[in-house]
Design an enzyme around this catalytic site. Structure first.
Site, short mmCIF file in Angstrom:
data_model
loop_
_atom_site.label_atom_id
_atom_site.label_comp_id
_atom_site.label_asym_id
_atom_site.label_seq_id
_atom_site.Cartn_x
_atom_site.Cartn_y
_atom_site.Cartn_z
N GLU A 86 9.69 0.75 10.49
CA GLU A 86 11.13 2.14 10.27
C GLU A 86 10.42 3.14 10.13
O GLU A 86 9.39 4.13 9.49
CB GLU A 86 11.67 1.78 8.93
CG GLU A 86 12.20 0.84 8.31
CD GLU A 86 13.69 -0.26 9.24
OE1 GLU A 86 13.62 -0.93 9.86
OE2 GLU A 86 14.32 1.19 10.41
N CYS A 94 14.08 10.42 7.15
CA CYS A 94 14.22 10.15 8.15
C CYS A 94 15.57 10.14 9.07
O CYS A 94 15.54 9.74 10.18
CB CYS A 94 13.95 8.56 8.35
SG CYS A 94 14.54 7.43 7.50
N GLU A 151 10.65 15.68 14.01
CA GLU A 151 11.22 15.74 13.25
C GLU A 151 10.71 17.12 12.10
O GLU A 151 9.62 17.72 11.31
CB GLU A 151 10.79 14.82 12.40
CG GLU A 151 11.67 13.82 12.26
CD GLU A 151 11.14 12.64 11.75
OE1 GLU A 151 9.02 11.86 11.73
OE2 GLU A 151 11.93 12.01 10.67
N LYS A 177 1.03 -1.50 0.01
CA LYS A 177 -0.37 0.02 0.18
C LYS A 177 0.69 0.85 -0.17
O LYS A 177 1.15 2.04 0.94
CB LYS A 177 -0.82 -0.15 1.50
CG LYS A 177 -2.31 0.79 1.43
CD LYS A 177 -2.04 2.37 0.84
CE LYS A 177 -1.29 2.66 2.32
NZ LYS A 177 -1.09 4.93 1.94
N PRO A 178 1.16 1.88 -1.34
CA PRO A 178 2.02 2.79 -1.15
C PRO A 178 1.38 4.31 -0.74
O PRO A 178 0.06 4.06 -0.68
CB PRO A 178 2.63 2.91 -2.98
CG PRO A 178 1.35 2.77 -3.10
CD PRO A 178 0.63 2.13 -2.38
N1 LIG Z 1 12.75 4.99 9.83
C1 LIG Z 1 12.53 4.79 8.06
O1 LIG Z 1 13.22 3.89 7.14
C2 LIG Z 1 11.93 5.54 7.35
C3 LIG Z 1 11.77 6.31 6.33
C4 LIG Z 1 11.21 7.26 5.56
C5 LIG Z 1 10.16 7.65 6.15
N2 LIG Z 1 10.31 7.52 7.29
C6 LIG Z 1 9.37 8.10 8.37
O2 LIG Z 1 7.59 8.53 7.52
C7 LIG Z 1 7.15 9.47 8.26
C8 LIG Z 1 7.00 10.59 6.84
O3 LIG Z 1 6.21 9.61 5.89
P1 LIG Z 1 5.00 10.03 5.67
O4 LIG Z 1 4.51 11.30 5.91
O5 LIG Z 1 4.64 9.25 4.48
O6 LIG Z 1 4.61 9.03 7.07
P2 LIG Z 1 3.30 9.23 7.16
O7 LIG Z 1 3.45 7.60 8.71
O8 LIG Z 1 1.97 9.57 7.36
O9 LIG Z 1 2.93 7.47 6.54
C9 LIG Z 1 3.52 6.51 5.93
C10 LIG Z 1 2.63 5.34 4.90
O10 LIG Z 1 1.48 5.24 5.73
C11 LIG Z 1 0.28 4.87 5.40
N3 LIG Z 1 -0.77 5.59 6.34
C12 LIG Z 1 -1.15 7.24 6.85
N4 LIG Z 1 -1.75 7.56 7.84
C13 LIG Z 1 -2.26 5.59 8.44
C14 LIG Z 1 -3.59 5.22 8.87
N5 LIG Z 1 -4.12 5.91 10.09
N6 LIG Z 1 -3.50 3.77 8.93
C15 LIG Z 1 -2.47 3.29 8.15
N7 LIG Z 1 -1.95 3.67 7.45
C16 LIG Z 1 -1.61 4.86 7.46
C17 LIG Z 1 0.39 6.02 4.66
O11 LIG Z 1 -0.67 6.74 3.15
C18 LIG Z 1 2.05 6.12 4.04
O12 LIG Z 1 2.04 4.80 3.47
C19 LIG Z 1 8.62 10.81 9.39
O13 LIG Z 1 8.51 10.70 10.55
C20 LIG Z 1 9.94 9.67 8.61
O14 LIG Z 1 10.62 9.53 9.86
C21 LIG Z 1 10.71 6.64 8.06
O1 LIG Z 2 14.27 8.72 4.99
C1 LIG Z 2 14.82 7.01 5.26
C2 LIG Z 2 15.71 6.53 4.34
O2 LIG Z 2 16.15 5.17 4.77
C3 LIG Z 2 16.52 7.14 4.49
S1 LIG Z 2 18.05 6.10 3.85
O3 LIG Z 2 18.35 7.16 2.13
O4 LIG Z 2 18.19 5.24 3.89
O5 LIG Z 2 19.05 6.56 3.52
#
Ligand SMILES: NC(=O)c1ccc[n+]([C@@H]2O[C@H](COP(=O)([O-])OP(=O)(O)OC[C@H]3O[C@@H](n4cnc5c(N)ncnc54)[C@H](O)[C@@H]3O)[C@@H](O)[C@H]2O)c1
Ligand SMILES: O=C[C@H](O)CS(=O)(=O)O
Length: 505
Positions: free
Chosen positions: A278, A312, A408, A203-204
């Site tokens: 993650e 992240c 963040e 689910k993207p």
């Molecule tokens: N640790 C990592 O590897 C990593 C990598 C990338 C992003 N992030 C974190 O993700 C956040 C930013 O990404 P974002 O804005 O897409 O995060 P988000 O949590 O809003 O969304 C991530 C995914 O979850 C889904 N989602 C949102 N609300 C949901 C719900 N209530 N139930 C089920 N699914 C839901 C979204 O559609 C999306 O596919 C930041 O906190 C960033 O640090 C972490």
């Molecule tokens: O945003 C999160 C990614 O995991 C960062 S990285 O591409 O792995 O450095």
């Protein structure tokens, strides 16, 4: 706060933007990226409704994907569940061959895939290309790892017994991915899962679904059997509720915010799913008095401003020791001012737009809160803005109780904090609920090891502002999640050990 306009709309820039967009839109058209992918078939929503996909740089509609909900998610679970027996019983080598074909197809189309990422997510094209190369690296790694689900035998404790440990795939995996790396986050989850013999439902993020559909198009060409790799598009909650509530789904692999991660963790509890989470970061970037200041500034620029601050692992708090504070701040401001901001298709662009209006509103709130709390905005022009562009902002004298110390920023905004001692900066660095990545600049190996030992994060960059490596165990501690992605660690997440105890009589 208003926002920077894209750099001058010169003829050359407009041509580059027009050509880049045209390349990405040709891919969307030629690959027909307007259907979701379930059970080996390209499908529309049962309601025939669609969701628009927006170019964050221009604000215009660049595509539309099916607005699917519970019924389509259930069909995807049916397909993945039915396909699991056949896929998991293939020889590891047979799965490895298909994964290698997928990797080769990602490579063959890397420039078109990069253009698609720039169009739907906004990052500069050269960063988008590096993202695709990163995705290729994960697909390559797990195409090889597929053949290394090694078991174990162990010395018997009774003369007439033998023990053999085997590795078995977890089963059906639900993968929910974020928008900031719309291709890599899909491949970083699906490649190890598929290599292990699991089947997957992706689910993207609704902001960036097209890259996931492009990955599915290439997975289909690579020869993954129907039902093995599925992509369901739509708004998250109804789909996620179906995925988390169905006992046939044995694992959730989620990348996103800590807030959503906690919610999904609770939703998975009734069916005891295995979890790989993650989640959010809040990276401290520490510069000690003995650091190479130019190297520290260069590392801070990458760590802070990569993907327009939307990763992240971005530096979210920059800590500089007294002795080098003034030198670092002045060099960092000069480097920030030199950043080129604008449309990601223009060559040389370093900072693109934020993903959407909510992201802009969040950074407005955090900067205003910091300013009211006493922070000094030392660089960050008030320019007429358009779209979702945010010019690099540098703040000093930021109080530790400002909201941005704990939240963040996810934007090109750099709060700089001054400190005096090792003990003080370690306490400050660890004073947050997350623990994903951290960075440390020093040339004293004893000091490096002392501080790195005590930093509460899963990843530490030493004199380096980037830490990506497809073979390393990427992930965090505390509220940055659980589990790891990358290397053998990421493979084991999708395997369950089973030991056979033989009585040999
Ligand atoms: N640790 C990592 O590897 C990593 C990598 C990338 C992003 N992030 C974190 O993700 C956040 C930013 O990404 P974002 O804005 O897409 O995060 P988000 O949590 O809003 O969304 C991530 C995914 O979850 C889904 N989602 C949102 N609300 C949901 C719900 N209530 N139930 C089920 N699914 C839901 C979204 O559609 C999306 O596919 C930041 O906190 C960033 O640090 C972490
Ligand atoms: O945003 C999160 C990614 O995991 C960062 S990285 O591409 O792995 O450095």
């Amino acid at each position: 706060m208003s926002f920077a306009a894209p750099h001058d709309a010169s003829t050359a820039n407009e041509t580059a933007i027009r050509e880049g967009r045209a390349r990405a839109r040709a891919l969307i058209r030629e690959w027909d990226l307007k259907h979701a992918y379930i059970n080996g078939a390209w499908q529309d929503a049962d309601s025939r409704e669609t969701l628009d996909v927006i170019d964050p740089a221009r604000g215009d509609v660049i595509g539309a994907v099916p607005f699917m909900r519970t019924s389509e998610a259930r069909r995807a679970i049916d397909a993945a569940h039915d396909a699991f027996a056949g896929w998991s019983r293939k020889l590891a080598k047979e799965r490895a061959v298909i994964l290698r074909r997928w990797r080769d197809l990602l490579e063959a189309h890397q420039e078109d895939l990069a253009a698609l990422i720039t169009l739907e997510q906004g990052k500069p094209y050269d960063q988008a290309l590096r993202e695709v190369i990163g995705a290729i690296a994960y697909a390559e790694w797990y195409g090889e790892e597929a053949k290394r689900a090694y078991g174990q035998t162990m010395p018997a404790t009774q003369r007439d017994r033998r023990v053999v440990v085997q590795k078995h795939p977890v089963g059906v995996v639900a993968a929910i991915t974020p928008w900031n790396f719309p291709l890599t986050m899909v491949v970083r989850k699906c490649a190890p899962a598929l290599a292990a013999g699991c089947t997957v439902i992706v689910k993207p993020a609704e902001d960036t679904p097209l890259s996931a559909l492009a990955a599915a198009k290439l997975a289909e060409q690579a020869g993954f059997p129907a039902g093995v790799f599925n992509v369901v598009t739509g708004l998250p909650q109804p789909i996620a509720e179906a995925l988390t509530g169905d006992e046939r789904v044995r694992m959730l692999s989620f990348t996103g915010s800590t807030e959503v991660g906690k919610r999904l963790m609770a939703q998975c509890a009734p069916t005891m799913k295995k979890l790989s989470l993650e989640l959010g970061g809040n990276a401290p970037f520490i510069v000690m008095d003995d650091a190479d200041i130019d190297a520290a500034v260069a590392g801070a620029m990458i760590s802070k401003f990569r993907n327009s601050g939307q990763t992240c692992v971005c530096a979210n708090r920059i800590f500089v020791q007294d002795g080098v504070y003034d030198a670092f701040v002045s060099k960092f401001i000069a480097a920030s001012k030199a950043q080129t901001i604008g449309n990601g298709f223009v060559p040389g662009t370093e900072i693109g737009p934020l993903i959407n209006r909510q992201a802009v509103a969040k950074v407005e709130r955090l900067v205003e809160n910091a300013r009211k709390a006493g922070a000094t905005l030392v660089y960050g022009a008030e320019l007429p803005g358009e779209g979702h562009f945010v010019r690099p902002l540098v703040m000093t004298d930021v109080p530790h109780d400002a909201d941005c110390f704990d939240e963040e920023l996810f934007a090109p905004v750099a709060p700089i904090y001054r400190f005096s001692t090792e003990a003080e900066v370690i306490e400050l660095a660890n004073r947050v609920r997350t623990g994903l990545s951290s960075y440390l600049y020093s040339r004293d190996i004893g000091r490096i090891q002392r501080i790195a030992d005590r930093l509460e994060t899963g990843v530490v960059g030493i004199n380096d502002g980037t830490t990506s490596h497809e073979g390393a165990p990427f992930g965090g501690v505390k509220e940055s999640g659980q589990g790891r992605e990358g290397g053998h660690w990421g493979f084991e997440e999708y395997l369950e050990p089973k030991y056979l105890n033989y009585a040999i009589g």
